[in-house]
Design a protein around this motif. Sequence first.
Motif, mmCIF file in Angstrom:
data_model
loop_
_atom_site.group_PDB
_atom_site.id
_atom_site.type_symbol
_atom_site.label_atom_id
_atom_site.label_comp_id
_atom_site.label_asym_id
_atom_site.label_seq_id
_atom_site.Cartn_x
_atom_site.Cartn_y
_atom_site.Cartn_z
ATOM 1 N N SER A 1 50.295 34.236 41.639
ATOM 2 C CA SER A 1 50.810 33.382 40.563
ATOM 3 C C SER A 1 49.788 32.327 40.136
ATOM 4 C CB SER A 1 52.147 32.745 40.950
ATOM 5 O OG SER A 1 51.934 31.805 41.945
ATOM 6 N N LEU A 2 48.880 31.940 41.046
ATOM 7 C CA LEU A 2 47.861 30.945 40.662
ATOM 8 C C LEU A 2 46.689 31.582 39.902
ATOM 9 C CD1 LEU A 2 47.338 28.653 43.799
ATOM 10 C CD2 LEU A 2 48.357 28.033 41.611
ATOM 11 N N ALA A 3 46.458 32.877 40.162
ATOM 12 C CA ALA A 3 45.246 33.499 39.624
ATOM 13 C C ALA A 3 45.384 33.817 38.136
ATOM 14 C CB ALA A 3 44.949 34.777 40.390
ATOM 15 N N THR A 4 44.279 33.619 37.437
ATOM 16 C CA THR A 4 44.267 34.001 36.019
ATOM 17 C C THR A 4 43.599 35.369 35.850
ATOM 18 O OG1 THR A 4 42.190 32.803 35.781
ATOM 19 C CG2 THR A 4 44.201 31.627 35.166
ATOM 20 N N GLY A 5 42.935 35.830 36.900
ATOM 21 C CA GLY A 5 42.322 37.156 36.841
ATOM 22 C C GLY A 5 42.022 37.633 38.242
ATOM 23 N N ARG A 6 41.875 38.938 38.405
ATOM 24 C CA ARG A 6 41.473 39.467 39.702
ATOM 25 C C ARG A 6 40.642 40.717 39.509
ATOM 26 N NH1 ARG A 6 47.202 41.884 42.023
ATOM 27 N NH2 ARG A 6 45.940 43.244 43.324
ATOM 28 N N GLN A 7 39.742 40.923 40.461
ATOM 29 C CA GLN A 7 38.799 42.019 40.309
ATOM 30 C C GLN A 7 38.365 42.483 41.694
ATOM 31 O OE1 GLN A 7 35.170 40.655 38.557
ATOM 32 N NE2 GLN A 7 34.334 42.713 38.285
ATOM 33 N N ARG A 8 38.288 43.807 41.885
ATOM 34 C CA ARG A 8 37.786 44.319 43.173
ATOM 35 C C ARG A 8 36.268 44.317 43.105
ATOM 36 N NH1 ARG A 8 40.084 46.320 47.859
ATOM 37 N NH2 ARG A 8 42.124 45.963 46.965
ATOM 38 N N VAL A 9 35.651 43.390 43.820
ATOM 39 C CA VAL A 9 34.204 43.227 43.704
ATOM 40 C C VAL A 9 33.430 44.029 44.749
ATOM 41 C CG1 VAL A 9 34.238 41.016 42.536
ATOM 42 C CG2 VAL A 9 34.355 41.055 45.016
ATOM 43 N N LEU A 10 34.098 44.360 45.842
ATOM 44 C CA LEU A 10 33.536 45.241 46.870
ATOM 45 C C LEU A 10 34.719 46.086 47.357
ATOM 46 C CD1 LEU A 10 31.268 42.837 49.011
ATOM 47 C CD2 LEU A 10 30.491 44.742 47.568
ATOM 48 N N PRO A 11 34.444 47.201 48.056
ATOM 49 C CA PRO A 11 35.566 48.074 48.428
ATOM 50 C C PRO A 11 36.717 47.361 49.120
ATOM 51 C CG PRO A 11 33.494 49.175 48.900
ATOM 52 C CD PRO A 11 33.142 47.787 48.453
ATOM 53 N N LEU A 12 36.420 46.340 49.917
ATOM 54 C CA LEU A 12 37.503 45.658 50.633
ATOM 55 C C LEU A 12 37.622 44.189 50.237
ATOM 56 C CD1 LEU A 12 36.950 47.439 54.012
ATOM 57 C CD2 LEU A 12 39.097 47.423 52.751
ATOM 58 N N VAL A 13 37.063 43.842 49.106
ATOM 59 C CA VAL A 13 37.125 42.438 48.656
ATOM 60 C C VAL A 13 37.735 42.368 47.261
ATOM 61 C CG1 VAL A 13 35.835 40.307 48.238
ATOM 62 C CG2 VAL A 13 34.996 41.949 49.949
ATOM 63 N N GLU A 14 38.903 41.707 47.182
ATOM 64 C CA GLU A 14 39.554 41.464 45.890
ATOM 65 C C GLU A 14 39.290 40.000 45.532
ATOM 66 O OE1 GLU A 14 41.229 43.947 44.460
ATOM 67 O OE2 GLU A 14 42.657 43.070 43.052
ATOM 68 N N GLN A 15 38.678 39.775 44.363
ATOM 69 C CA GLN A 15 38.326 38.409 43.981
ATOM 70 C C GLN A 15 39.355 37.878 42.972
ATOM 71 O OE1 GLN A 15 34.544 37.346 41.703
ATOM 72 N NE2 GLN A 15 34.074 36.797 43.817
ATOM 73 N N TYR A 16 39.967 36.758 43.335
ATOM 74 C CA TYR A 16 40.969 36.118 42.467
ATOM 75 C C TYR A 16 40.311 34.904 41.795
ATOM 76 C CZ TYR A 16 44.538 38.889 44.794
ATOM 77 O OH TYR A 16 45.282 39.931 45.265
ATOM 78 N N THR A 17 40.425 34.835 40.468
ATOM 79 C CA THR A 17 39.868 33.691 39.738
ATOM 80 C C THR A 17 41.008 32.739 39.388
ATOM 81 O OG1 THR A 17 38.205 35.160 38.828
ATOM 82 C CG2 THR A 17 38.446 33.018 37.757
ATOM 83 N N LEU A 18 40.804 31.453 39.706
ATOM 84 C CA LEU A 18 41.831 30.449 39.394
ATOM 85 C C LEU A 18 41.537 29.822 38.031
ATOM 86 C CD1 LEU A 18 42.274 28.767 42.913
ATOM 87 C CD2 LEU A 18 43.167 30.938 42.034
ATOM 88 N N SER A 19 42.473 29.043 37.518
ATOM 89 C CA SER A 19 42.342 28.556 36.131
ATOM 90 C C SER A 19 41.111 27.664 35.937
ATOM 91 C CB SER A 19 43.610 27.800 35.715
ATOM 92 O OG SER A 19 43.832 26.772 36.637
ATOM 93 N N ASP A 20 40.643 26.994 37.017
ATOM 94 C CA ASP A 20 39.451 26.151 36.886
ATOM 95 C C ASP A 20 38.158 26.919 37.167
ATOM 96 O OD1 ASP A 20 39.589 26.555 39.574
ATOM 97 O OD2 ASP A 20 39.893 24.459 40.134
ATOM 98 N N GLY A 21 38.258 28.224 37.308
ATOM 99 C CA GLY A 21 37.057 29.047 37.480
ATOM 100 C C GLY A 21 36.696 29.342 38.922
ATOM 101 N N ARG A 22 37.327 28.663 39.903
ATOM 102 C CA ARG A 22 37.002 28.959 41.311
ATOM 103 C C ARG A 22 37.434 30.377 41.655
ATOM 104 N NH1 ARG A 22 40.221 25.980 44.636
ATOM 105 N NH2 ARG A 22 41.448 25.464 42.797
ATOM 106 N N ARG A 23 36.643 31.011 42.515
ATOM 107 C CA ARG A 23 36.941 32.387 42.921
ATOM 108 C C ARG A 23 37.266 32.419 44.418
ATOM 109 N NH1 ARG A 23 31.297 33.693 40.549
ATOM 110 N NH2 ARG A 23 31.192 31.636 41.494
ATOM 111 N N LEU A 24 38.388 33.060 44.742
ATOM 112 C CA LEU A 24 38.784 33.216 46.151
ATOM 113 C C LEU A 24 38.758 34.704 46.478
ATOM 114 C CD1 LEU A 24 41.824 30.737 46.297
ATOM 115 C CD2 LEU A 24 39.392 30.267 46.683
ATOM 116 N N ASN A 25 38.142 35.041 47.607
ATOM 117 C CA ASN A 25 37.926 36.449 47.954
ATOM 118 C C ASN A 25 38.858 36.870 49.084
ATOM 119 O OD1 ASN A 25 35.541 36.897 46.222
ATOM 120 N ND2 ASN A 25 34.677 35.266 47.511
ATOM 121 N N LEU A 26 39.781 37.762 48.762
ATOM 122 C CA LEU A 26 40.754 38.229 49.750
ATOM 123 C C LEU A 26 40.263 39.555 50.338
ATOM 124 C CD1 LEU A 26 43.659 37.964 51.002
ATOM 125 C CD2 LEU A 26 44.410 39.452 49.120
ATOM 126 N N LEU A 27 40.217 39.632 51.679
ATOM 127 C CA LEU A 27 39.744 40.851 52.331
ATOM 128 C C LEU A 27 40.917 41.775 52.681
ATOM 129 C CD1 LEU A 27 36.977 39.550 54.780
ATOM 130 C CD2 LEU A 27 36.937 39.825 52.290
#
Length: 440
Positions: A328-354
């Motif tokens: 709900s916080l993310a404005t976008g998400r992208q699989r950047v590596l096979p086991l890494v999903e990158q969530y972008t927040l509204s201020d541009g910070r990226r959080l990487n979920l494994l």
Amino acid sequence: MARPAKAPGRSTAPRQATAPRPADALSGDSLAEAGDARIAWASAQMPVLDQIRARFAAARPLAGVRVGACLHITAETANLVRTLVFGGAEVALCAANPLSTQDDVAAALAERHGAAVYGRRGEDPAQLTAHVDTVIATSPQVVIDDGADLVAGVHERGSQLAEQLIGATEETTAGLLRVRAMEAQGVLRCPVMAVNESSAERSFNDYYGTGQSTVDGILRATNLLLAGRTFVVFGYGFTGRGIALRARGAGASVVVCEVDPLRALEARMAGYEVMPSLAAAAVGDVFVTVTGGRDVIGAEHFQRMKDGAVLANAGHFDVEISLPALHSLATGRQRVLPLVEQYTLSDGRRLNLLADGRVVNLAAGDGHPAAVMDISFAIQALCVERLVSAPAGFSPGVIGVPAEIDGAVARLKLDSLGIEIDELTDAQRDYLSAWEQPLR
Ligand SMILES: NC(=O)c1ccc[n+]([C@@H]2O[C@H](COP(=O)([O-])OP(=O)(O)OC[C@H]3O[C@@H](n4cnc5c(N)ncnc54)[C@H](O)[C@@H]3O)[C@@H](O)[C@H]2O)c1
């Protein structure tokens, strides 16, 4: 003896994106062959189970016993299953987690080692549940669980199935929480041996096994340099302390977040920083949850985290990092590596979920090393034997692993390492059991 096995390649499940493995390109015989090679590699590091297998092959203590197992389908598990099959058991195995299944191992077990296997890497939760149901439909007499799905499922399906159960063993904390809830509600109808709480399991599996393999999974997924980073561990229990130790060994500054004052103090005395989770959220580079609870990392934490933070979970269920909050916080998400999903927040910070927040040491690594699973699965095999040989000996409820099983496994492991130890003399034994004065 074996039921028809479901070959992994026949599942219609869409594969999730996972780290490419050599076995993904294989099929049929070559898949089973690759699995066999893995099983043999693991077996060479499992000398205790090897000795038990040789005894089981001769004595057949499990002849005709139906065993249902819900475990991670890995090469180490395969060696447990082989041991039970050598002992005469009919084994049906399903996966405890969709991302830990090694398809080549599943194929080898089904095609070459006489077990029925239901599981394929990347299955969705509905398929996972269907496989649990299939194993329950075999009316197991003994259950080996990792998360209590089989024990709970058997009881949910009515008394007839539950009454056939001689007993069960449980491999993990999360499963024991469920089984104890069943016991507290008076619905548990069989003995459940708490393998997870045996001394040997605590000392070796949780501490060394989860510790090393969790850090290994994170590194494999990201190839991060841990030296110089701040590594935050949520939960300083039996597993959390092993993870903290390995992260520190790799050069990270380790922060521990706890809710139990005693464990928080232990962490501080061990030399880690201890702070509330919201404070840690602002300073951490890598976050690992291993509490057995839920929503340990949530929206308030995400809002404080640095750009590029890495999030991983080593707890049994994928609820420790709140995925709904992250979505709900993310404005976008992208699989950047096979086991890494990158969530972008509204201020541009990226959080990487494994690994989608699933258990990272299995989803991104190969799980516990075989040498440590040797101990856990030797305990499992001996507990199954004990349940079968003493069906009237245990009342329904959660019971500890008999101390002599712990001791026997430790002694076999020492033997395999060529290590001898001293024995108490009779005089020393008498002294230790005396109470009358004078003791000096
Ligand atoms: N990945 C693996 O291979 C593996 C292996 C063993 C156990 N596990 C799982 O790891 C989890 C923990 O197992 P354990 O044996 O270490 O349990 P444990 O009970 O020994 O430790 C859990 C710790 O987490 C703390 N905790 C609980 N809620 C918290 C919160 N919100 N914030 C901070 N700390 C909190 C508790 O106080 C406790 O000290 C379970 O889900 C278990 O099934 C995973």
